[in-house]
Design a protein around this motif. Structure first.
Motif, PDB file in Angstrom:
ATOM      1  N   GLY A 199       0.834  -1.409  -0.031  1.00 59.45           N
ATOM      2  CA  GLY A 199      -0.060  -0.146   0.016  1.00 59.45           C
ATOM      3  C   GLY A 199       0.834   1.292   0.062  1.00 59.45           C
ATOM      4  N   TRP A 200       2.143   1.153  -0.015  1.00 62.94           N
ATOM      5  CA  TRP A 200       3.018   2.409  -0.060  1.00 62.94           C
ATOM      6  C   TRP A 200       3.048   2.855  -1.611  1.00 62.94           C
ATOM      7  CZ3 TRP A 200       3.015  -0.310   4.174  1.00 62.94           C
ATOM      8  CH2 TRP A 200       3.107   0.371   5.500  1.00 62.94           C
ATOM      9  N   ASP A 201       2.669   3.974  -1.710  1.00 68.59           N
ATOM     10  CA  ASP A 201       2.967   4.566  -3.059  1.00 68.59           C
ATOM     11  C   ASP A 201       4.042   5.757  -3.284  1.00 68.59           C
ATOM     12  OD1 ASP A 201       1.544   6.492  -2.008  1.00 68.59           O
ATOM     13  OD2 ASP A 201      -0.204   6.513  -3.225  1.00 68.59           O
ATOM     14  N   GLN A 202       4.422   6.296  -2.285  1.00 65.02           N
ATOM     15  CA  GLN A 202       5.376   7.237  -2.266  1.00 65.02           C
ATOM     16  C   GLN A 202       6.954   6.753  -2.037  1.00 65.02           C
ATOM     17  OE1 GLN A 202       2.717   9.954   0.158  1.00 65.02           O
ATOM     18  NE2 GLN A 202       3.953  11.736  -0.740  1.00 65.02           N
ATOM     19  N   VAL A 203       7.359   5.590  -2.516  1.00 68.00           N
ATOM     20  CA  VAL A 203       8.477   5.274  -2.180  1.00 68.00           C
ATOM     21  C   VAL A 203       9.322   4.830  -3.430  1.00 68.00           C
ATOM     22  CG1 VAL A 203       7.262   2.813  -2.221  1.00 68.00           C
ATOM     23  CG2 VAL A 203       9.412   3.153  -0.834  1.00 68.00           C
ATOM     24  N   ARG A 204      10.802   4.959  -3.269  1.00 67.02           N
ATOM     25  CA  ARG A 204      11.647   5.093  -4.308  1.00 67.02           C
ATOM     26  C   ARG A 204      12.887   4.344  -3.885  1.00 67.02           C
ATOM     27  NH1 ARG A 204       7.620   6.407  -6.097  1.00 67.02           N
ATOM     28  NH2 ARG A 204       7.024   8.557  -7.079  1.00 67.02           N
ATOM     29  N   ASN A 205      13.365   3.560  -4.981  1.00 61.01           N
ATOM     30  CA  ASN A 205      14.711   2.923  -4.658  1.00 61.01           C
ATOM     31  C   ASN A 205      15.787   4.051  -5.070  1.00 61.01           C
ATOM     32  OD1 ASN A 205      16.598   0.722  -4.163  1.00 61.01           O
ATOM     33  ND2 ASN A 205      16.525  -0.074  -6.308  1.00 61.01           N
ATOM     34  N   VAL A 206      16.835   4.042  -4.021  1.00 60.31           N
ATOM     35  CA  VAL A 206      17.876   4.903  -4.369  1.00 60.31           C
ATOM     36  C   VAL A 206      19.099   4.106  -5.122  1.00 60.31           C
ATOM     37  CG1 VAL A 206      19.948   6.378  -3.432  1.00 60.31           C
ATOM     38  CG2 VAL A 206      17.511   6.362  -2.183  1.00 60.31           C
ATOM     39  N   GLU A 207      19.158   4.389  -6.613  1.00 61.82           N
ATOM     40  CA  GLU A 207      19.854   3.618  -7.460  1.00 61.82           C
ATOM     41  C   GLU A 207      21.373   3.727  -6.929  1.00 61.82           C
ATOM     42  OE1 GLU A 207      19.743   5.832 -11.178  1.00 61.82           O
ATOM     43  OE2 GLU A 207      17.730   4.848 -11.614  1.00 61.82           O
ATOM     44  N   GLY A 208      22.040   2.771  -6.988  1.00 60.12           N
ATOM     45  CA  GLY A 208      23.591   2.375  -6.605  1.00 60.12           C
ATOM     46  C   GLY A 208      23.657   2.441  -5.096  1.00 60.12           C
ATOM     47  N   GLY A 209      22.625   2.613  -4.423  1.00 63.96           N
ATOM     48  CA  GLY A 209      22.776   2.345  -2.940  1.00 63.96           C
ATOM     49  C   GLY A 209      23.917   3.428  -2.275  1.00 63.96           C
ATOM     50  N   MET A 210      24.215   2.824  -1.355  1.00 63.68           N
ATOM     51  CA  MET A 210      25.505   3.572  -0.618  1.00 63.68           C
ATOM     52  C   MET A 210      26.778   3.947  -1.119  1.00 63.68           C
ATOM     53  SD  MET A 210      24.024   5.330   2.411  1.00 63.68           S
ATOM     54  CE  MET A 210      25.858   5.818   3.194  1.00 63.68           C
ATOM     55  N   GLY A 211      27.011   2.891  -1.920  1.00 67.06           N
ATOM     56  CA  GLY A 211      28.348   3.209  -2.948  1.00 67.06           C
ATOM     57  C   GLY A 211      28.310   4.504  -3.726  1.00 67.06           C
ATOM     58  N   HIS A 212      26.966   4.426  -4.339  1.00 65.60           N
ATOM     59  CA  HIS A 212      26.778   5.746  -5.165  1.00 65.60           C
ATOM     60  C   HIS A 212      26.666   7.057  -4.243  1.00 65.60           C
ATOM     61  CE1 HIS A 212      25.264   3.959  -9.066  1.00 65.60           C
ATOM     62  NE2 HIS A 212      26.261   3.488  -8.916  1.00 65.60           N
ATOM     63  N   TRP A 213      26.090   7.017  -3.070  1.00 64.97           N
ATOM     64  CA  TRP A 213      25.708   8.072  -2.077  1.00 64.97           C
ATOM     65  C   TRP A 213      27.182   8.532  -1.877  1.00 64.97           C
ATOM     66  CZ3 TRP A 213      21.623  10.166   0.192  1.00 64.97           C
ATOM     67  CH2 TRP A 213      21.862  11.124   1.242  1.00 64.97           C
ATOM     68  N   ALA A 214      28.211   7.615  -1.251  1.00 66.91           N
ATOM     69  CA  ALA A 214      29.534   8.113  -0.929  1.00 66.91           C
ATOM     70  C   ALA A 214      30.360   8.576  -2.172  1.00 66.91           C
ATOM     71  CB  ALA A 214      30.335   6.988  -0.282  1.00 66.91           C
ATOM     72  N   ALA A 215      30.195   7.935  -3.439  1.00 68.54           N
ATOM     73  CA  ALA A 215      30.746   8.383  -4.470  1.00 68.54           C
ATOM     74  C   ALA A 215      30.344   9.868  -5.061  1.00 68.54           C
ATOM     75  CB  ALA A 215      30.712   7.390  -5.858  1.00 68.54           C
ATOM     76  N   ALA A 216      29.385   9.992  -4.750  1.00 69.91           N
ATOM     77  CA  ALA A 216      28.817  11.418  -5.121  1.00 69.91           C
ATOM     78  C   ALA A 216      29.001  12.506  -4.105  1.00 69.91           C
ATOM     79  CB  ALA A 216      27.185  11.257  -5.389  1.00 69.91           C
ATOM     80  N   GLY A 217      29.898  12.127  -2.915  1.00 72.99           N
ATOM     81  CA  GLY A 217      30.436  13.394  -2.280  1.00 72.99           C
ATOM     82  C   GLY A 217      29.146  13.473  -1.030  1.00 72.99           C
ATOM     83  N   ARG A 218      28.121  12.749  -1.017  1.00 75.71           N
ATOM     84  CA  ARG A 218      27.044  12.998   0.024  1.00 75.71           C
ATOM     85  C   ARG A 218      27.973  12.556   1.236  1.00 75.71           C
ATOM     86  NH1 ARG A 218      21.787  13.502  -2.108  1.00 75.71           N
ATOM     87  NH2 ARG A 218      21.445  14.300   0.130  1.00 75.71           N
TER      88      ARG A 218
END
Length: 111
Positions: free
Chosen positions: A79-98
């Motif tokens: 029943g959740w409709d405002q949910v999204r998968n973060v592409e690349g996960g924490m690997g991409h998160w760190a690589a993006a400088g977040r």
């Protein structure tokens, strides 16, 4: 890999006010996570699903995007409709400088 039924977003699309749900295991979380993220290991989700808000945007993240895609599909089927998968996960998160932090506030890293 999971088809179009699992909506995704990039790490740069995650706004500061988005509910970021980290579904990695305890040791992964302890090594480093996004500031403000909410930790709920994937295997605990069925028992703790009520903790996930269904009235706002939820971004689900894991190490690389596989587990989080499964969680997004599970939430959507419940029943959740405002949910999204973060592409690349924490690997991409760190690589993006977040930022990556630990519970103590020290800099963290992704394992």
């Amino acid at each position: 890999m999971f088809g179009p039924q699992v909506p995704t977003m990039t790490v740069n699309d995650v706004a500061d006010d988005t509910y970021l749900l980290d579904v990695r295991e305890d040791d992964e979380w302890a090594a480093g996570h996004a500031p403000g993220a909410h930790h709920l290991p994937m295997m605990e989700l069925p028992a703790r699903i009520a903790e996930v808000p269904n009235d706002r945007d939820v971004a689900v993240i894991c190490r690389s995007g596989g587990r989080s895609a499964q969680v997004v599909a599970y939430l959507m089927n419940n029943g959740w409709d405002q949910v999204r998968n973060v592409e690349g996960g924490m690997g991409h998160w760190a690589a993006a400088g977040r930022p990556v932090t630990t519970d103590s506030g020290a800099p963290g890293h992704v394992i």
